[in-house]
Design a protein around this motif. Structure first.
Motif: not given
Length: 264
Positions: A192-214
């Motif tokens: 499930l955790r390889s599919l479910d991205g949260g309420a709008d599907g973008l929870d994990v993407l936001r976390r990745v984007a927030a840290e990526a600049p470092h």
């Protein structure tokens, strides 16, 4: 005298069983299953697993991805052919990459495909699931890749900060409320955790984007797959994190990949 084993299923019988189960490409699937089975008993088991709805890739133990045979174990996300577009975009944008990270790596298919195309690179992959980590280690071993277990960037060695040329993050992006609408092959047989991205599907993407600049090098790129509907919000997540952002669309695969980098 040992008891006789079960009689071998004929190729026609395998095709018929798969067709009755609703497999659209029954002949092609039958050929793969017949090639994978070492004994009549194993053949019967593999056919029964496929008829029961298990993904073909898990039944035969591998998936084709950009011409590579990627091992996939039970309990590991099966790499999708549309994700080949993400790899192609990464290669087009950073053709001389020397440090590659495959985040949320699953089987390690993306990292392996990038390393195979780029030649000698420093390859790191990471996943929170220990089953995926074990599977990925086998798939990236030929490229001297290292696979780390942990939650996103927390799994990576600190010395990679500011050095990553390609940060491929094929994150889960199915909205929680839509997981139940997925095909049974994914819904019932992939974690499930390889599919479910949260309420709008973008929870994990936001976390990745927030840290990526470092973690990105100057000229490095972050690439994440998403859906057409989610792409505008994904772009917003990238820009709020201080990244440039654009969406590339694979016309043949309907894949949508958000690509970001450091400004300037």
């Amino acid at each position: 005298m040992p008891p006789a084993g079960p009689p071998a299923l004929s190729p026609d019988a395998v095709v018929a069983a798969l067709r009755a189960a609703g497999c659209v490409f029954a002949e092609d699937e039958a050929a793969l299953i017949l090639d994978s089975a070492r004994t009549p008993a194993e053949l019967a088991t593999l056919v029964a697993r496929r008829v029961a709805g298990e993904p073909l890739e898990l039944v035969v133990g591998w998936a084709e991805f950009r011409g590579l045979r990627i091992t996939v174990d039970t309990g590991v996300f099966v790499p999708r052919r549309r994700t080949e577009f993400l790899v192609a975009q990464a290669l087009a944008r950073v053709p001389r990459a020397r440090l590659v990270v495959d985040l949320c790596c699953g089987s390690g298919a993306v990292g392996a495909a990038l390393a195979a195309a780029l030649g000698p690179v420093e390859l790191h992959a990471a996943d929170i699931d220990p089953t995926a980590v074990r599977c990925a280690r086998g798939n990236v071993a030929a490229y001297d890749g290292r696979v780390h277990e942990g939650d996103l960037f927390a799994a990576l060695p600190g010395e990679l900060r500011g050095r990553v040329d390609i940060l491929a993050a094929n994150v889960p992006y199915v909205p929680t409320g839509e997981v139940g609408l997925l095909p049974a092959e994914a819904r019932d047989h992939e974690p499930l955790r390889s599919l479910d991205g949260g309420a709008d599907g973008l929870d994990v993407l936001r976390r990745v984007a927030a840290e990526a600049p470092h973690w990105l090098s100057p000229g490095g790129r972050l690439l994440s797959e998403t859906s057409q509907r989610q792409a505008p919000a994904a772009v917003t997540a990238f820009t709020r994190a201080g990244l440039t952002a654009e969406v590339s669309v694979g016309e043949d695969s309907d894949a949508h990949v958000v690509v970001g980098g450091l400004p300037g």
